[in-house]
Design a protein around this motif. Structure first.
Motif, PDB file in Angstrom:
ATOM      1  N   VAL A 162       0.768   5.548   4.347  1.00  0.00           N
ATOM      2  CA  VAL A 162       1.332   5.074   3.082  1.00  0.00           C
ATOM      3  C   VAL A 162       0.185   4.893   2.092  1.00  0.00           C
ATOM      4  CG1 VAL A 162       2.715   3.308   1.941  1.00  0.00           C
ATOM      5  CG2 VAL A 162       3.179   3.893   4.336  1.00  0.00           C
ATOM      6  N   ASP A 163       0.116   5.778   1.099  1.00  0.00           N
ATOM      7  CA  ASP A 163      -1.027   5.804   0.190  1.00  0.00           C
ATOM      8  C   ASP A 163      -1.209   4.511  -0.601  1.00  0.00           C
ATOM      9  OD1 ASP A 163      -1.585   8.352   1.010  1.00  0.00           O
ATOM     10  OD2 ASP A 163      -0.478   9.316  -0.615  1.00  0.00           O
ATOM     11  N   PHE A 164      -0.094   3.889  -0.993  1.00  0.00           N
ATOM     12  CA  PHE A 164      -0.201   2.704  -1.848  1.00  0.00           C
ATOM     13  C   PHE A 164      -0.302   1.402  -1.064  1.00  0.00           C
ATOM     14  CE2 PHE A 164       4.309   3.607  -1.225  1.00  0.00           C
ATOM     15  CZ  PHE A 164       4.801   2.379  -0.807  1.00  0.00           C
ATOM     16  N   LEU A 165      -0.311   1.510   0.276  1.00  0.00           N
ATOM     17  CA  LEU A 165      -0.381   0.299   1.092  1.00  0.00           C
ATOM     18  C   LEU A 165      -1.531   0.431   2.078  1.00  0.00           C
ATOM     19  CD1 LEU A 165       1.005  -2.431   1.627  1.00  0.00           C
ATOM     20  CD2 LEU A 165       2.433  -1.293   3.324  1.00  0.00           C
ATOM     21  N   THR A 166      -2.741   0.344   1.551  1.00  0.00           N
ATOM     22  CA  THR A 166      -3.940   0.422   2.381  1.00  0.00           C
ATOM     23  C   THR A 166      -4.779  -0.827   2.162  1.00  0.00           C
ATOM     24  OG1 THR A 166      -5.278   1.513   0.687  1.00  0.00           O
ATOM     25  CG2 THR A 166      -3.957   2.939   2.131  1.00  0.00           C
ATOM     26  N   MET A 167      -5.649  -1.123   3.116  1.00  0.00           N
ATOM     27  CA  MET A 167      -6.493  -2.301   2.988  1.00  0.00           C
ATOM     28  C   MET A 167      -7.423  -2.180   1.786  1.00  0.00           C
ATOM     29  SD  MET A 167      -5.439  -4.292   5.258  1.00  0.00           S
ATOM     30  CE  MET A 167      -6.650  -5.541   4.856  1.00  0.00           C
ATOM     31  N   GLY A 168      -7.851  -0.952   1.470  1.00  0.00           N
ATOM     32  CA  GLY A 168      -8.719  -0.758   0.322  1.00  0.00           C
ATOM     33  C   GLY A 168      -8.064  -1.179  -0.979  1.00  0.00           C
ATOM     34  N   ILE A 169      -6.785  -0.808  -1.154  1.00  0.00           N
ATOM     35  CA  ILE A 169      -6.049  -1.172  -2.365  1.00  0.00           C
ATOM     36  C   ILE A 169      -5.754  -2.660  -2.377  1.00  0.00           C
ATOM     37  CG2 ILE A 169      -3.860  -0.888  -3.588  1.00  0.00           C
ATOM     38  CD1 ILE A 169      -3.852   2.019  -2.770  1.00  0.00           C
ATOM     39  N   LYS A 188      -7.409  -5.076  -1.071  1.00  0.00           N
ATOM     40  CA  LYS A 188      -8.614  -5.869  -1.332  1.00  0.00           C
ATOM     41  C   LYS A 188      -8.993  -5.875  -2.810  1.00  0.00           C
ATOM     42  CE  LYS A 188     -10.614  -5.458   3.299  1.00  0.00           C
ATOM     43  NZ  LYS A 188     -11.720  -4.909   4.121  1.00  0.00           N
ATOM     44  N   GLN A 189      -8.453  -4.922  -3.582  1.00  0.00           N
ATOM     45  CA  GLN A 189      -8.692  -4.909  -5.019  1.00  0.00           C
ATOM     46  C   GLN A 189      -7.781  -5.887  -5.753  1.00  0.00           C
ATOM     47  OE1 GLN A 189      -8.547  -0.894  -6.596  1.00  0.00           O
ATOM     48  NE2 GLN A 189      -9.506  -0.059  -4.768  1.00  0.00           N
ATOM     49  N   SER A 190      -6.758  -6.374  -5.063  1.00  0.00           N
ATOM     50  CA  SER A 190      -5.812  -7.324  -5.655  1.00  0.00           C
ATOM     51  C   SER A 190      -6.405  -8.731  -5.627  1.00  0.00           C
ATOM     52  CB  SER A 190      -4.486  -7.306  -4.887  1.00  0.00           C
ATOM     53  OG  SER A 190      -3.685  -8.416  -5.220  1.00  0.00           O
ATOM     54  N   VAL A 191      -6.419  -9.385  -6.773  1.00  0.00           N
ATOM     55  CA  VAL A 191      -6.952 -10.750  -6.858  1.00  0.00           C
ATOM     56  C   VAL A 191      -6.092 -11.702  -6.034  1.00  0.00           C
ATOM     57  CG1 VAL A 191      -7.473 -12.683  -8.400  1.00  0.00           C
ATOM     58  CG2 VAL A 191      -7.934 -10.328  -9.145  1.00  0.00           C
ATOM     59  N   ALA A 201      -3.454  -1.886  -7.358  1.00  0.00           N
ATOM     60  CA  ALA A 201      -3.718  -3.284  -7.005  1.00  0.00           C
ATOM     61  C   ALA A 201      -3.026  -4.250  -7.964  1.00  0.00           C
ATOM     62  CB  ALA A 201      -5.222  -3.549  -6.985  1.00  0.00           C
ATOM     63  N   TRP A 202      -2.895  -3.858  -9.245  1.00  0.00           N
ATOM     64  CA  TRP A 202      -2.278  -4.766 -10.219  1.00  0.00           C
ATOM     65  C   TRP A 202      -0.813  -5.003  -9.901  1.00  0.00           C
ATOM     66  CZ3 TRP A 202       1.916  -3.464 -13.196  1.00  0.00           C
ATOM     67  CH2 TRP A 202       2.238  -2.101 -13.283  1.00  0.00           C
ATOM     68  N   ILE A 203      -0.178  -4.043  -9.250  1.00  0.00           N
ATOM     69  CA  ILE A 203       1.230  -4.219  -8.865  1.00  0.00           C
ATOM     70  C   ILE A 203       1.352  -5.355  -7.855  1.00  0.00           C
ATOM     71  CG2 ILE A 203       3.209  -3.137  -7.733  1.00  0.00           C
ATOM     72  CD1 ILE A 203       2.362  -0.494  -8.907  1.00  0.00           C
ATOM     73  N   PHE A 214       2.551 -11.148  -6.588  1.00  0.00           N
ATOM     74  CA  PHE A 214       2.142 -12.521  -6.264  1.00  0.00           C
ATOM     75  C   PHE A 214       2.527 -13.483  -7.385  1.00  0.00           C
ATOM     76  CE2 PHE A 214      -0.723 -10.528  -3.132  1.00  0.00           C
ATOM     77  CZ  PHE A 214      -0.533 -11.383  -2.059  1.00  0.00           C
ATOM     78  N   VAL A 215       2.348 -13.059  -8.643  1.00  0.00           N
ATOM     79  CA  VAL A 215       2.710 -13.905  -9.779  1.00  0.00           C
ATOM     80  C   VAL A 215       4.215 -14.174  -9.794  1.00  0.00           C
ATOM     81  CG1 VAL A 215       2.861 -13.997 -12.297  1.00  0.00           C
ATOM     82  CG2 VAL A 215       0.762 -13.209 -11.208  1.00  0.00           C
TER      83      VAL A 215
END
Length: 219
Positions: free
Chosen positions: A192-199, A201-204, A2-4, A9-10
């Motif tokens: 795609v493991d790194f592109l899921t709604m769960g991940i 939603k962890q992104s601010v 999620a931090w990625i 975004f930054v």
């Protein structure tokens, strides 16, 4: 992971702000107006055109593939739905739920049930295309207004105000990015493991901008 996405975004936000500072106030204002107009027109047009575009260009193809899948399954609706590999995994799951316990469901009924499920995807694609085209047109005007920065004194003020406007442009760019990530996650869910709604939603950053998702519409 999620931090990625937060870092992405930054980067998008900072790039828009610095870019507007370099262009100046007038050019940035034209770009901001262009972004808002492009987004507004694209949302309205995609909402209006999604249905006709689906009926004209996709409905026939979807109907043929549904009939083929049902025929190959021997009437087993669950197997037929899973055999429709042209559909995203999320769409197949939704359709499986809809046909369970529905009794005798004809291919035409399945095709009809698919339309409100697929329309949001058509809508997003239209939005992205229209938004990019309209923003490109406004950027032609932006290129001309950048020359104001060469004027003494006025150029410095123009740049400073441009930075302020750049924050607004950056926010809009991040919003578009959130919509694109939502679309990709919806289409590729489970593959795609790194592109899921769960991940996501962890992104601010995604949480902030996805709160204004105009495509979560039930047709």
């Amino acid at each position: 992971m999620a931090w990625i996405y937060d870092l992405l975004f930054v980067i998008v936000f900072a790039f828009a702000a610095v870019s507007s500072w370099r262009k100046g106030f007038l050019a940035s204002l034209a770009e901001l107006v262009g972004t808002v107009v492009a987004a507004g027109v694209a949302i309205f047009a995609s909402n209006t055109l999604a249905g006709p575009v689906y009926e004209t260009f996709l409905s026939g193809s979807v109907s043929a593939k549904v009939e083929s899948a049902v025929a190959q399954s021997g009437g087993d609706l669950a197997a037929a739905v899973q055999g429709m590999e042209f559909l995203p995994a999320t769409v197949r799951e939704t359709l499986s739920t809809m046909v369970q316990g529905a009794g005798s469901v004809l291919p035409e009924q399945i095709t009809t049930a698919l339309q409100p499920i697929l329309l949001p995807f058509v809508q997003v694609l239209l939005f992205v295309v229209l938004c990019l085209v309209l923003r490109w047109i406004f950027r032609l005007v932006v290129g001309l207004l950048c020359h104001v920065n060469s004027v003494p004194l006025v150029g410095g003020i123009n740049r400073a105000l441009g930075l302020v406007l750049g924050l607004g442009v950056g926010a809009l760019d991040c919003w578009v990015l959130a919509m694109l990530l939502w679309f990709l996650a919806s289409v590729t869910l489970g593959t795609v493991d790194f592109l899921t709604m769960g991940i996501l939603k962890q992104s601010v950053g995604y949480g902030i901008f996805s709160a204004y998702n105009p495509f979560l519409t039930h047709y």
